[in-house]
Design a protein around this motif. Structure first.
Motif, PDB file in Angstrom:
ATOM      1  N   ARG A  82       0.819  -1.208   0.000  1.00 11.16           N
ATOM      2  CA  ARG A  82       0.000   0.000   0.000  1.00 11.16           C
ATOM      3  C   ARG A  82       0.865   1.276   0.000  1.00 11.16           C
ATOM      4  O   ARG A  82       0.342   2.367   0.075  1.00 11.16           O
ATOM      5  N   HIS A  83       2.169   1.088  -0.091  1.00 13.58           N
ATOM      6  CA  HIS A  83       3.059   2.241  -0.147  1.00 13.58           C
ATOM      7  C   HIS A  83       2.937   2.866  -1.530  1.00 13.58           C
ATOM      8  O   HIS A  83       2.853   2.163  -2.529  1.00 13.58           O
ATOM      9  N   GLN A  84       2.935   4.200  -1.607  1.00 16.32           N
ATOM     10  CA  GLN A  84       2.725   4.852  -2.897  1.00 16.32           C
ATOM     11  C   GLN A  84       4.015   5.174  -3.639  1.00 16.32           C
ATOM     12  O   GLN A  84       3.975   5.602  -4.788  1.00 16.32           O
ATOM     13  N   LYS A  85       5.183   4.941  -2.999  1.00 15.71           N
ATOM     14  CA  LYS A  85       6.446   5.257  -3.671  1.00 15.71           C
ATOM     15  C   LYS A  85       7.422   4.088  -3.739  1.00 15.71           C
ATOM     16  O   LYS A  85       8.344   4.122  -4.526  1.00 15.71           O
ATOM     17  N   LEU A  86       7.244   3.068  -2.904  1.00 14.89           N
ATOM     18  CA  LEU A  86       8.205   1.963  -2.844  1.00 14.89           C
ATOM     19  C   LEU A  86       7.605   0.671  -3.367  1.00 14.89           C
ATOM     20  O   LEU A  86       6.440   0.367  -3.124  1.00 14.89           O
ATOM     21  N   GLY A  94       8.966   1.688 -10.351  1.00 18.47           N
ATOM     22  CA  GLY A  94       9.619   1.371 -11.617  1.00 18.47           C
ATOM     23  C   GLY A  94      10.977   0.716 -11.467  1.00 18.47           C
ATOM     24  O   GLY A  94      11.695   0.558 -12.430  1.00 18.47           O
ATOM     25  N   GLY A  95      11.355   0.348 -10.240  1.00 21.01           N
ATOM     26  CA  GLY A  95      12.619  -0.340 -10.015  1.00 21.01           C
ATOM     27  C   GLY A  95      13.809   0.580  -9.831  1.00 21.01           C
ATOM     28  O   GLY A  95      14.951   0.112  -9.781  1.00 21.01           O
ATOM     29  N   GLN A  96      13.576   1.882  -9.731  1.00 20.21           N
ATOM     30  CA  GLN A  96      14.681   2.823  -9.522  1.00 20.21           C
ATOM     31  C   GLN A  96      15.297   2.595  -8.147  1.00 20.21           C
ATOM     32  O   GLN A  96      14.589   2.431  -7.166  1.00 20.21           O
ATOM     33  N   PRO A  97      16.633   2.575  -8.051  1.00 20.19           N
ATOM     34  CA  PRO A  97      17.276   2.312  -6.757  1.00 20.19           C
ATOM     35  C   PRO A  97      17.016   3.430  -5.748  1.00 20.19           C
ATOM     36  O   PRO A  97      16.791   4.580  -6.120  1.00 20.19           O
ATOM     37  N   LEU A  98      17.070   3.076  -4.487  1.00 20.08           N
ATOM     38  CA  LEU A  98      16.930   4.047  -3.410  1.00 20.08           C
ATOM     39  C   LEU A  98      18.221   4.843  -3.275  1.00 20.08           C
ATOM     40  O   LEU A  98      19.312   4.291  -3.417  1.00 20.08           O
ATOM     41  N   THR A  99      18.111   6.112  -2.976  1.00 25.29           N
ATOM     42  CA  THR A  99      19.305   6.946  -2.826  1.00 25.29           C
ATOM     43  C   THR A  99      19.919   6.795  -1.443  1.00 25.29           C
ATOM     44  O   THR A  99      21.098   7.078  -1.262  1.00 25.29           O
ATOM     45  N   ASP A 100      19.140   6.349  -0.462  1.00 24.07           N
ATOM     46  CA  ASP A 100      19.612   6.260   0.920  1.00 24.07           C
ATOM     47  C   ASP A 100      20.236   4.914   1.269  1.00 24.07           C
ATOM     48  O   ASP A 100      20.525   4.656   2.425  1.00 24.07           O
ATOM     49  N   GLY A 149      12.832  -8.234  -6.965  1.00 23.63           N
ATOM     50  CA  GLY A 149      13.957  -9.166  -6.892  1.00 23.63           C
ATOM     51  C   GLY A 149      13.769 -10.235  -5.834  1.00 23.63           C
ATOM     52  O   GLY A 149      14.703 -10.564  -5.114  1.00 23.63           O
ATOM     53  N   MET A 150      12.588 -10.802  -5.744  1.00 24.29           N
ATOM     54  CA  MET A 150      12.276 -11.783  -4.708  1.00 24.29           C
ATOM     55  C   MET A 150      13.198 -12.984  -4.769  1.00 24.29           C
ATOM     56  O   MET A 150      13.525 -13.504  -5.819  1.00 24.29           O
ATOM     57  N   ARG A 151      13.623 -13.403  -3.597  1.00 25.35           N
ATOM     58  CA  ARG A 151      14.332 -14.677  -3.402  1.00 25.35           C
ATOM     59  C   ARG A 151      13.649 -15.376  -2.241  1.00 25.35           C
ATOM     60  O   ARG A 151      13.260 -14.720  -1.274  1.00 25.35           O
ATOM     61  N   HIS A 152      13.492 -16.679  -2.348  1.00 18.30           N
ATOM     62  CA  HIS A 152      12.962 -17.385  -1.182  1.00 18.30           C
ATOM     63  C   HIS A 152      13.846 -18.578  -0.851  1.00 18.30           C
ATOM     64  O   HIS A 152      14.452 -19.181  -1.723  1.00 18.30           O
ATOM     65  N   VAL A 153      13.933 -18.831   0.440  1.00 17.29           N
ATOM     66  CA  VAL A 153      14.726 -19.942   0.960  1.00 17.29           C
ATOM     67  C   VAL A 153      13.763 -20.821   1.740  1.00 17.29           C
ATOM     68  O   VAL A 153      13.053 -20.342   2.621  1.00 17.29           O
ATOM     69  N   LEU A 154      13.736 -22.083   1.413  1.00 20.89           N
ATOM     70  CA  LEU A 154      12.856 -23.027   2.092  1.00 20.89           C
ATOM     71  C   LEU A 154      13.716 -24.118   2.711  1.00 20.89           C
ATOM     72  O   LEU A 154      14.345 -24.891   2.004  1.00 20.89           O
ATOM     73  N   LEU A 155      13.772 -24.126   4.036  1.00 22.31           N
ATOM     74  CA  LEU A 155      14.594 -25.111   4.740  1.00 22.31           C
ATOM     75  C   LEU A 155      13.866 -26.437   4.919  1.00 22.31           C
ATOM     76  O   LEU A 155      14.496 -27.492   4.921  1.00 22.31           O
ATOM     77  N   ASN A 156      12.562 -26.375   5.115  1.00 26.64           N
ATOM     78  CA  ASN A 156      11.740 -27.575   5.275  1.00 26.64           C
ATOM     79  C   ASN A 156      10.427 -27.366   4.543  1.00 26.64           C
ATOM     80  O   ASN A 156       9.932 -26.252   4.451  1.00 26.64           O
ATOM     81  N   GLY A 157       9.864 -28.437   4.052  1.00 23.58           N
ATOM     82  CA  GLY A 157       8.587 -28.368   3.352  1.00 23.58           C
ATOM     83  C   GLY A 157       8.777 -28.122   1.874  1.00 23.58           C
ATOM     84  O   GLY A 157       9.854 -28.326   1.323  1.00 23.58           O
ATOM     85  N   GLY A 179      11.029 -21.238   6.398  1.00 18.16           N
ATOM     86  CA  GLY A 179      11.760 -20.530   5.359  1.00 18.16           C
ATOM     87  C   GLY A 179      11.569 -19.031   5.451  1.00 18.16           C
ATOM     88  O   GLY A 179      11.035 -18.516   6.432  1.00 18.16           O
ATOM     89  N   CYS A 180      11.986 -18.345   4.400  1.00 18.15           N
ATOM     90  CA  CYS A 180      11.815 -16.895   4.353  1.00 18.15           C
ATOM     91  C   CYS A 180      11.751 -16.427   2.898  1.00 18.15           C
ATOM     92  O   CYS A 180      12.195 -17.117   1.988  1.00 18.15           O
ATOM     93  N   VAL A 181      11.183 -15.253   2.733  1.00 21.51           N
ATOM     94  CA  VAL A 181      11.107 -14.569   1.452  1.00 21.51           C
ATOM     95  C   VAL A 181      11.795 -13.225   1.641  1.00 21.51           C
ATOM     96  O   VAL A 181      11.564 -12.549   2.646  1.00 21.51           O
ATOM     97  N   VAL A 182      12.650 -12.856   0.690  1.00 26.52           N
ATOM     98  CA  VAL A 182      13.396 -11.597   0.776  1.00 26.52           C
ATOM     99  C   VAL A 182      13.087 -10.770  -0.474  1.00 26.52           C
ATOM    100  O   VAL A 182      13.186 -11.277  -1.594  1.00 26.52           O
ATOM    101  N   TYR A 183      12.716  -9.517  -0.258  1.00 22.73           N
ATOM    102  CA  TYR A 183      12.508  -8.572  -1.346  1.00 22.73           C
ATOM    103  C   TYR A 183      13.427  -7.375  -1.154  1.00 22.73           C
ATOM    104  O   TYR A 183      13.664  -6.944  -0.031  1.00 22.73           O
ATOM    105  N   LYS A 184      13.894  -6.813  -2.250  1.00 21.87           N
ATOM    106  CA  LYS A 184      14.652  -5.556  -2.213  1.00 21.87           C
ATOM    107  C   LYS A 184      13.644  -4.422  -2.394  1.00 21.87           C
ATOM    108  O   LYS A 184      12.763  -4.489  -3.258  1.00 21.87           O
TER     109      LYS A 184
END
Length: 136
Positions: free
Chosen positions: A32-36, A100-106, A40-48, A90-95
């Motif tokens: 629901r964020h209007q700017k972010l 539009g995929g523009q990198p963050l300046t901070d 680049g999702m990655r997921h790691v599944l240790l079990n299941g 497991g876990c899911v990681v997003y950048k």
């Protein structure tokens, strides 16, 4: 740019279905964020196993199409136990990026959503925003 509202802008729901022989985790992500965006999702599944893969991108919500009945950017993934695992963990990681995929300046920020759902016992979930600079 302030990132204090990132967790308020990204809603993650984790639902666990309990059964004597089967456990399922449904990960529902709504941005629901209007700017972010989450990219680049990655997921790691240790079990299941993964029965419905997470989406690679969770875009900025289109404010022109928002209503209380529509979730035009809802993304769902499903993870479950299998015959060899008595839990799903497991876990899911997003950048985080700008629209539009523009990198963050901070810096480089990541959203990490993790779970540990056992066949019997308590469920464990977390969501964190991590700054790459703080973990290097």
């Amino acid at each position: 740019m302030e990132f204090g509202g990132v967790l308020n802008g990204v809603a993650a729901g984790l639902l666990a279905m309990n059964d004597a022989r089967f456990r399922e985790v449904k990960l529902i992500i709504i941005n629901r964020h209007q700017k972010l965006e989450l990219r680049g999702m990655r997921h790691v599944l240790l079990n299941g196993r993964c029965s419905r893969a997470p989406h690679a991108t969770v875009p900025v919500e289109d404010v022109r199409n928002i209503s209380i009945y529509s979730n035009n950017n809802e993304r769902v993934a499903t993870f479950c136990t299998d015959l060899t695992a008595f839990r799903t963990r497991g876990c899911v990681v997003y950048k985080l990026t700008r629209k539009g995929g523009q990198p963050l300046t901070d810096g480089r920020l990541f959203v990490i959503i993790g779970w540990d759902v056992q066949l019997r016992g308590a469920n464990w979930f977390f969501i964190e925003v991590v700054d790459r600079k703080s973990v290097v």
